[in-house]
Design an enzyme around this catalytic site. Structure first.
Site, PDB file in Angstrom:
ATOM      1  N   GLU A 135      -0.813  -9.158  -0.136  1.00  0.00           N
ATOM      2  CA  GLU A 135      -2.188  -9.421   0.323  1.00  0.00           C
ATOM      3  C   GLU A 135      -3.163  -9.416  -0.853  1.00  0.00           C
ATOM      4  OE1 GLU A 135      -1.731  -6.293   3.283  1.00  0.00           O
ATOM      5  OE2 GLU A 135      -2.340  -7.721   4.823  1.00  0.00           O
ATOM      6  N   GLY A 152       0.714  -4.916   1.198  1.00  0.00           N
ATOM      7  CA  GLY A 152      -0.617  -4.961   0.578  1.00  0.00           C
ATOM      8  C   GLY A 152      -0.598  -5.582  -0.808  1.00  0.00           C
ATOM      9  N   GLU A 212       5.655  -5.113   6.882  1.00  0.00           N
ATOM     10  CA  GLU A 212       5.020  -4.052   7.666  1.00  0.00           C
ATOM     11  C   GLU A 212       5.680  -3.842   9.025  1.00  0.00           C
ATOM     12  OE1 GLU A 212       3.453  -6.369   5.927  1.00  0.00           O
ATOM     13  OE2 GLU A 212       1.694  -5.566   4.916  1.00  0.00           O
ATOM     14  N   ALA A 237       0.863  -1.178   0.000  1.00  0.00           N
ATOM     15  CA  ALA A 237       0.000   0.000   0.000  1.00  0.00           C
ATOM     16  C   ALA A 237       0.901   1.230   0.000  1.00  0.00           C
ATOM     17  CB  ALA A 237      -0.890  -0.013   1.231  1.00  0.00           C
TER      18      ALA A 237
END
Ligand code: DAK
Length: 258
Positions: free
Chosen positions: A112, A109, A132, A66
């Protein structure tokens, strides 16, 4: 075909191809890109000419996570109110099979997103990770759950607690990806796979996806019951009659999608 600011979208045969296209930020997933991704997925999902969707990035990155710049100053209240996570939920609602074709970085992300897809294929240069922890956070779009289900607790803990990155070979060995495709013909081979899937009976594909995805959500007994019901349901389709008749008559089946 609609045009997008952060995606390149086209079809090849019955495969719909969505290429994440923010190369200057290693395809970091910001709201604008995710919004377009969901639009493109929904358009392919509604298109009878498409049987399988491929999400890919570029040689350097599937997606490096992200967009950190978009989150750096966010407060807890802003994060709680953010619709950002709903994009991942929307990807999960797509009914057609989605192949994540991963080359280069596939982190946070991005990993993910790949894990919400139905099959992950990797180029030889792919690198997966949930880094992360190095940002003082944890995976927030399903990584702690889906990675653990994919690779088991020990490898998932190792990756999530240390931020360890794994190679395509390791991802194959751990069961995160289903195949490694040669870098040179990577996208062509991923599209071939998608067209192979797209050539199968459409209703059976949809139902197979539903059944396998429920394996991660239900007890074994509930899952087996769901499978039996879906299996029986397929005997109401013309494609089941056609598929079995074609076998008996030693000819290829012609699917109608009903
Ligand atoms: N976000 C924003 N920009 C990024 C980025 C990212 N995740 N990753 C790379 N970039 C940008 C870099 O800032 C750089 O931009 P410029 O400085 O050139 O403007 C450009 O892409 C090229 O990156 P590098 O110069 O760093 O390239 P290198 O080859 O040296 O390094 C790298 C590649 C992938 C190792 C490195 O870029 C890197 O470590 N990137 C960050 C990886 C990462 O930490 N990913 C996890 C992000 S956190 C949520 C749920 C989930 C999430 C968010 C919200 N909710 C429930 C709301 C998910 C969170 C994450 O994914």
């Amino acid at each position: 075909m609609s045009s997008y600011d952060n995606l390149l979208v086209r079809s090849q045969g019955r495969a719909g191809l969505i290429q994440l296209n923010r190369p200057q930020a290693l395809n970091a997933l910001n709201s604008a890109l995710m919004d377009e991704l969901v639009q493109a997925l929904q358009a392919f999902d509604a298109d009878d000419g498409i049987g399988c969707i491929v999400i890919t990035g570029n040689e350097k990155a599937f997606a490096a996570g992200a967009d950190i710049r978009q989150m750096v100053d966010a407060s807890v209240v802003e994060m709680m109110a953010s619709p950002f996570i709903s994009y991942w939920d929307a990807v999960q609602k797509v009914t057609k099979p989605i192949v994540a074709a991963v080359s280069g970085w596939c982190l946070g992300g991005g990993c993910e997103l790949a894990m919400i897809c139905d099959i992950i294929v990797a180029a030889e240069n792919a690198v997966f990770g949930q880094p992360e922890i190095n940002l003082g956070i944890i995976p927030g779009a399903g990584g702690t759950q889906r990675l653990t289900r994919a690779v088991g607790k020990s490898v998932a803990m190792d990756m999530i607690l240390t931020g360890r990155r794994i190679t395509a070979q390791e991802a194959l060995q751990f069961g995160l990806v289903s195949r490694i495709l040669p870098d040179a013909a990577f996208l062509d081979r991923a599209l071939e796979l998608a067209n192979e899937i797209a050539g199968k009976a459409p209703v059976a594909l949809r139902v197979a996806k539903e059944a396998v995805n429920h394996a991660l959500e239900m007890s074994l007994a509930e899952g087996v019951l769901l499978e039996r019901r879906l299996f029986n349901l397929l005997f109401a389709t013309e494609d089941q009659k056609e598929g079995m008749a074609a076998f008996v008559e030693k000819r290829p089946a012609t699917w109608k999608g009903r």
